[in-house]
Design an enzyme around this catalytic site. Structure first.
Site, PDB file in Angstrom:
ATOM      1  N   ARG A  12      24.782  43.694  68.112  1.00  0.00           N
ATOM      2  CA  ARG A  12      25.777  43.322  69.126  1.00  0.00           C
ATOM      3  C   ARG A  12      27.141  43.924  68.760  1.00  0.00           C
ATOM      4  NH1 ARG A  12      30.687  41.047  69.278  1.00  0.00           N
ATOM      5  NH2 ARG A  12      30.016  39.590  67.673  1.00  0.00           N
ATOM      6  N   HIS A 203      32.975  35.778  59.805  1.00  0.00           N
ATOM      7  CA  HIS A 203      32.618  37.077  60.384  1.00  0.00           C
ATOM      8  C   HIS A 203      33.844  37.960  60.147  1.00  0.00           C
ATOM      9  CE1 HIS A 203      31.268  39.529  64.053  1.00  0.00           C
ATOM     10  NE2 HIS A 203      32.522  39.922  63.889  1.00  0.00           N
ATOM     11  N   CYS A 236      35.653  45.548  68.110  1.00  0.00           N
ATOM     12  CA  CYS A 236      35.812  44.988  69.455  1.00  0.00           C
ATOM     13  C   CYS A 236      36.540  46.005  70.319  1.00  0.00           C
ATOM     14  CB  CYS A 236      36.594  43.676  69.406  1.00  0.00           C
ATOM     15  SG  CYS A 236      36.962  43.055  71.058  1.00  0.00           S
TER      16      CYS A 236
HETATM   17  N1  COA Z   1      26.563  39.030  82.484  1.00  0.00           N
HETATM   18  C1  COA Z   1      26.452  40.006  83.404  1.00  0.00           C
HETATM   19  N2  COA Z   1      27.310  40.181  84.401  1.00  0.00           N
HETATM   20  C2  COA Z   1      28.332  39.334  84.505  1.00  0.00           C
HETATM   21  C3  COA Z   1      28.514  38.289  83.595  1.00  0.00           C
HETATM   22  C4  COA Z   1      27.584  38.158  82.547  1.00  0.00           C
HETATM   23  N3  COA Z   1      27.687  37.226  81.614  1.00  0.00           N
HETATM   24  N4  COA Z   1      29.603  37.611  83.918  1.00  0.00           N
HETATM   25  C5  COA Z   1      30.107  38.200  85.022  1.00  0.00           C
HETATM   26  N5  COA Z   1      29.340  39.242  85.377  1.00  0.00           N
HETATM   27  C6  COA Z   1      29.533  40.170  86.494  1.00  0.00           C
HETATM   28  C7  COA Z   1      29.791  39.485  87.805  1.00  0.00           C
HETATM   29  O1  COA Z   1      28.623  39.217  88.448  1.00  0.00           O
HETATM   30  C8  COA Z   1      30.618  40.520  88.525  1.00  0.00           C
HETATM   31  O2  COA Z   1      29.780  41.547  88.995  1.00  0.00           O
HETATM   32  P1  COA Z   1      30.090  42.334  90.367  1.00  0.00           P
HETATM   33  O3  COA Z   1      31.437  42.970  90.178  1.00  0.00           O
HETATM   34  O4  COA Z   1      28.986  43.317  90.443  1.00  0.00           O
HETATM   35  O5  COA Z   1      30.096  41.285  91.426  1.00  0.00           O
HETATM   36  C9  COA Z   1      31.465  41.131  87.428  1.00  0.00           C
HETATM   37  O6  COA Z   1      30.714  40.928  86.227  1.00  0.00           O
HETATM   38  C10 COA Z   1      32.829  40.487  87.321  1.00  0.00           C
HETATM   39  O7  COA Z   1      32.670  39.059  87.253  1.00  0.00           O
HETATM   40  P2  COA Z   1      33.886  38.077  86.968  1.00  0.00           P
HETATM   41  O8  COA Z   1      33.355  36.689  86.806  1.00  0.00           O
HETATM   42  O9  COA Z   1      34.952  38.312  87.987  1.00  0.00           O
HETATM   43  O10 COA Z   1      34.308  38.543  85.570  1.00  0.00           O
HETATM   44  P3  COA Z   1      35.599  39.288  85.084  1.00  0.00           P
HETATM   45  O11 COA Z   1      35.745  40.612  85.720  1.00  0.00           O
HETATM   46  O12 COA Z   1      36.741  38.342  85.119  1.00  0.00           O
HETATM   47  O13 COA Z   1      35.166  39.538  83.557  1.00  0.00           O
HETATM   48  C11 COA Z   1      33.764  38.735  81.775  1.00  0.00           C
HETATM   49  C12 COA Z   1      34.904  38.445  82.701  1.00  0.00           C
HETATM   50  C13 COA Z   1      33.768  37.662  80.726  1.00  0.00           C
HETATM   51  C14 COA Z   1      32.460  38.704  82.552  1.00  0.00           C
HETATM   52  C15 COA Z   1      33.915  40.142  81.151  1.00  0.00           C
HETATM   53  O14 COA Z   1      35.253  40.331  80.750  1.00  0.00           O
HETATM   54  C16 COA Z   1      33.020  40.363  79.955  1.00  0.00           C
HETATM   55  O15 COA Z   1      31.807  40.426  80.110  1.00  0.00           O
HETATM   56  N6  COA Z   1      33.595  40.480  78.759  1.00  0.00           N
HETATM   57  C17 COA Z   1      32.833  40.648  77.537  1.00  0.00           C
HETATM   58  C18 COA Z   1      33.677  41.367  76.545  1.00  0.00           C
HETATM   59  C19 COA Z   1      32.944  41.576  75.255  1.00  0.00           C
HETATM   60  O16 COA Z   1      31.721  41.563  75.170  1.00  0.00           O
HETATM   61  N7  COA Z   1      33.736  41.811  74.220  1.00  0.00           N
HETATM   62  C20 COA Z   1      33.239  42.074  72.921  1.00  0.00           C
HETATM   63  C21 COA Z   1      32.584  40.917  72.280  1.00  0.00           C
HETATM   64  S1  COA Z   1      33.704  39.818  71.515  1.00  0.00           S
HETATM   65 ZN    ZN Z   2      33.275  41.340  65.204  1.00  0.00          ZN
END
Ligand code: COA
Ligand code: ZN
Length: 296
Positions: A12, A203, A236
């Protein structure tokens, strides 16, 4: 002999930093290699928005390859919201890391949520999946690229509502590799004074070559679950300057030389790290690249 449980998070934390898509077959081979080398706890992927981290778009497919095949293993995934927890559950996983940053600016950069929204998100997951094993991944516990250093005065009050909600496990994450051993001791001592029953993990990123000393400081205080990554891959994408993690094979070597039981086959781990470095050239040893200035 004291046992230390190694939590491998490379599939991850490491893979999320690699821009080029890593084929499912390569990911599967690495996860299986880790399990076959003796690791019991492996964070195999994250269920996040594919727009945020395109590399993780195959999370469900990867889970389908390995869940069920290793019944004794603790396979888990990172999730940022209820949607992610639902997908993890559907994929057969029963254990997740719910990520929240101590620093609100990093929380917004990483998962686009305020602290309040993140707290509500965990509440929703606990309501929907009371049987899910949930670890709170507290990102930027020791310092943040946007807000500077953090201390026990930030960490202890932040955790209070989470402990109140029923959180039993917290993973203290040094997301950008800024911690030092004295700070690690202060924060852990303060957290355990306030919440003696809390199960703690660490971590630690290795930006300044302090992953080992910081992890050891935690172990010497009694933390017996520590995270690291095969080959030191990690970072990250939403924390400028974040670089590699402490390498699992190095940590395992030090601990076993010190007389701790880690339960892995060191030679197989090194071989796997070499194989990974050849298979994922763009991500080769992302550690030690940066010497970022972080101010108070
Ligand atoms: N898995 C898959 N898709 C997801 C999801 C999830 N857990 N959560 C939201 N989505 C999708 C939504 O369906 C939407 O899709 P669409 O544009 O096709 O309709 C899109 O993502 C945006 O959804 P929204 O709820 O508005 O999210 P956002 O744009 O505010 O983003 C997160 C928020 C949390 C979903 C996003 O920032 C994210 O996934 N961040 C992870 C960051 C990460 O992994 N960082 C490193 C690890 S620490
Ligand atoms: Zn880390």
């Amino acid at each position: 002999m004291k046992k230390i449980e190694l939590y491998e998070v490379g599939p991850r934390d490491g893979f999320q930093m690699v821009d080029e898509y890593i084929p499912l077959e390569t990911k599967t081979r690495i996860v299986e290699g880790l399990l076959e080398a003796g690791l019991r706890h492996v964070q195999i992927t994250s269920f996040v928005s594919p727009k945020a981290i395109p590399q993780m778009r195959d999370a469900g497919e990867l889970a389908a390859q390995v869940v069920g095949k290793y019944p004794d293993a603790d396979l888990f995934a990172l999730v940022p919201n209820l949607r992610g927890a639902e997908a993890a559950w559907e994929a057969g996983l029963r254990s997740v890391s719910y990520v929240v940053s101590l620093s609100e600016s990093h929380n917004k950069a990483n998962i686009r949520r305020t602290h309040e929204e993140s707290f509500a998100g965990l509440h929703a997951i606990l309501d929907a999946f009371p049987e899910m094993d949930i670890c709170l991944d507290l990102s930027t516990t020791f310092g943040c690229p946007f807000e500077g250093m953090k201390s026990e005065d930030d960490v202890v009050p932040f955790l209070e509502p989470y402990v109140g909600l029923g959180v039993e496990t917290v993973n203290l994450c040094d997301t950008i590799g800024i911690a030092n051993p004295a700070q690690v001791r202060r924060i852990i001592e303060a957290v355990w004074t306030a919440y003696p029953a809390l199960d703690l993990q660490v971590h630690i990123h290795d930006t300044r070559n302090m992953g080992m000393v910081n992890t050891l400081a935690a172990i010497e205080l009694g933390v017996d679950k520590v995270q690291s990554t095969l080959g030191g891959l990690g970072g990250c994408p939403f924390a400028p300057g974040a670089s590699g993690n402490l390498a699992t094979e190095d940590l395992a070597f030090m601990l076993s030389e010190m007389g701790y039981e880690v339960g892995i086959d060191f030679d197989r781990m090194v071989e796997l790290a070499r194989w990974q470095a050849a298979a994922i050239p763009t991500g080769l040893f992302s550690g030690h690249q940066f010497r970022i200035p972080v101010t108070n």
